[in-house]
Design a protein around this motif. Sequence first.
Motif, PDB file in Angstrom:
ATOM      1  N   LEU A 111       0.863  -1.185   0.000  1.00  0.00           N
ATOM      2  CA  LEU A 111       0.000   0.000   0.000  1.00  0.00           C
ATOM      3  C   LEU A 111       0.892   1.225   0.000  1.00  0.00           C
ATOM      4  O   LEU A 111       1.707   1.386   0.899  1.00  0.00           O
ATOM      5  CB  LEU A 111      -0.883   0.005   1.243  1.00  0.00           C
ATOM      6  N   THR A 112       0.762   2.072  -0.992  1.00  0.00           N
ATOM      7  CA  THR A 112       1.568   3.280  -1.031  1.00  0.00           C
ATOM      8  C   THR A 112       0.654   4.485  -1.134  1.00  0.00           C
ATOM      9  O   THR A 112      -0.263   4.505  -1.943  1.00  0.00           O
ATOM     10  CB  THR A 112       2.611   3.268  -2.172  1.00  0.00           C
ATOM     11  N   GLY A 113       0.880   5.450  -0.275  1.00  0.00           N
ATOM     12  CA  GLY A 113       0.097   6.673  -0.317  1.00  0.00           C
ATOM     13  C   GLY A 113      -0.041   7.306   1.038  1.00  0.00           C
ATOM     14  O   GLY A 113      -0.562   6.699   1.964  1.00  0.00           O
ATOM     15  N   GLY A 114       0.486   8.501   1.120  1.00  0.00           N
ATOM     16  CA  GLY A 114       0.308   9.305   2.322  1.00  0.00           C
ATOM     17  C   GLY A 114      -0.851  10.237   2.089  1.00  0.00           C
ATOM     18  O   GLY A 114      -1.950   9.805   1.762  1.00  0.00           O
ATOM     19  N   SER A 115      -0.565  11.524   2.202  1.00  0.00           N
ATOM     20  CA  SER A 115      -1.591  12.528   1.966  1.00  0.00           C
ATOM     21  C   SER A 115      -1.086  13.516   0.940  1.00  0.00           C
ATOM     22  O   SER A 115      -0.017  14.093   1.102  1.00  0.00           O
ATOM     23  CB  SER A 115      -1.929  13.263   3.263  1.00  0.00           C
ATOM     24  N   ILE A 170       1.217  -7.564   4.230  1.00  0.00           N
ATOM     25  CA  ILE A 170       0.945  -6.167   3.896  1.00  0.00           C
ATOM     26  C   ILE A 170       2.227  -5.362   4.094  1.00  0.00           C
ATOM     27  O   ILE A 170       2.859  -5.439   5.147  1.00  0.00           O
ATOM     28  CB  ILE A 170      -0.167  -5.581   4.796  1.00  0.00           C
ATOM     29  N   VAL A 171       2.599  -4.616   3.081  1.00  0.00           N
ATOM     30  CA  VAL A 171       3.751  -3.715   3.145  1.00  0.00           C
ATOM     31  C   VAL A 171       3.191  -2.307   3.013  1.00  0.00           C
ATOM     32  O   VAL A 171       2.362  -2.041   2.137  1.00  0.00           O
ATOM     33  CB  VAL A 171       4.766  -4.013   2.021  1.00  0.00           C
ATOM     34  N   ILE A 172       3.642  -1.398   3.883  1.00  0.00           N
ATOM     35  CA  ILE A 172       3.051  -0.059   3.927  1.00  0.00           C
ATOM     36  C   ILE A 172       4.098   1.008   3.653  1.00  0.00           C
ATOM     37  O   ILE A 172       5.182   0.996   4.233  1.00  0.00           O
ATOM     38  CB  ILE A 172       2.418   0.219   5.303  1.00  0.00           C
ATOM     39  N   GLU A 173       3.731   1.933   2.791  1.00  0.00           N
ATOM     40  CA  GLU A 173       4.489   3.169   2.560  1.00  0.00           C
ATOM     41  C   GLU A 173       3.462   4.277   2.697  1.00  0.00           C
ATOM     42  O   GLU A 173       2.553   4.373   1.885  1.00  0.00           O
ATOM     43  CB  GLU A 173       5.126   3.159   1.164  1.00  0.00           C
TER      44      GLU A 173
END
Length: 167
Positions: A35-39, A67-70
Amino acid sequence: NYSNNYNRAYFNRSVNRITDAIRLYKAGKVKKILLTGGSGRVFGTEFKEALYLNDFLLEIGIPKKDIVIESEARNTAENALFTAEILKTKSYDKLLLITSAFHMRRSEACFKKAGLETTSYSTDFYDQKHNVEFSKIIFPDPDALFGWHLLIKEWVGFISYKVRGYA
């Protein structure tokens, strides 16, 4: 957007990006979901898309280990750059880039520029009706404005990314 209000998830039109990822994961076609996405917001930057989607995936039973998070990227170029940084420390066979069809060209260019070889998987097709309905010729379609908004945003985004060297 994912919200904990009333313990329910609320998504916008681009929900197929995550539902298709879940479907592919459940079918055994992908092993991990990144999952990639900040604001990308100027104000209200506390909302970070990847974190909310992470909560949703955990809630529906996707194991944390898959799950891998960015969650810091503010745009597509940063999605690609930050993803490349994460993947330097992890081994992977193939990368499946899942995003909205209207946004795929810019995404592919950014991920390629970041040194990532991906296979594209487009979702969120807004042209599902290939035949123009007669009523839409006579009566304006409000969804057409949304379509033009997306198209112009992608044209401007693609050109500005090329000029800035992001893609």
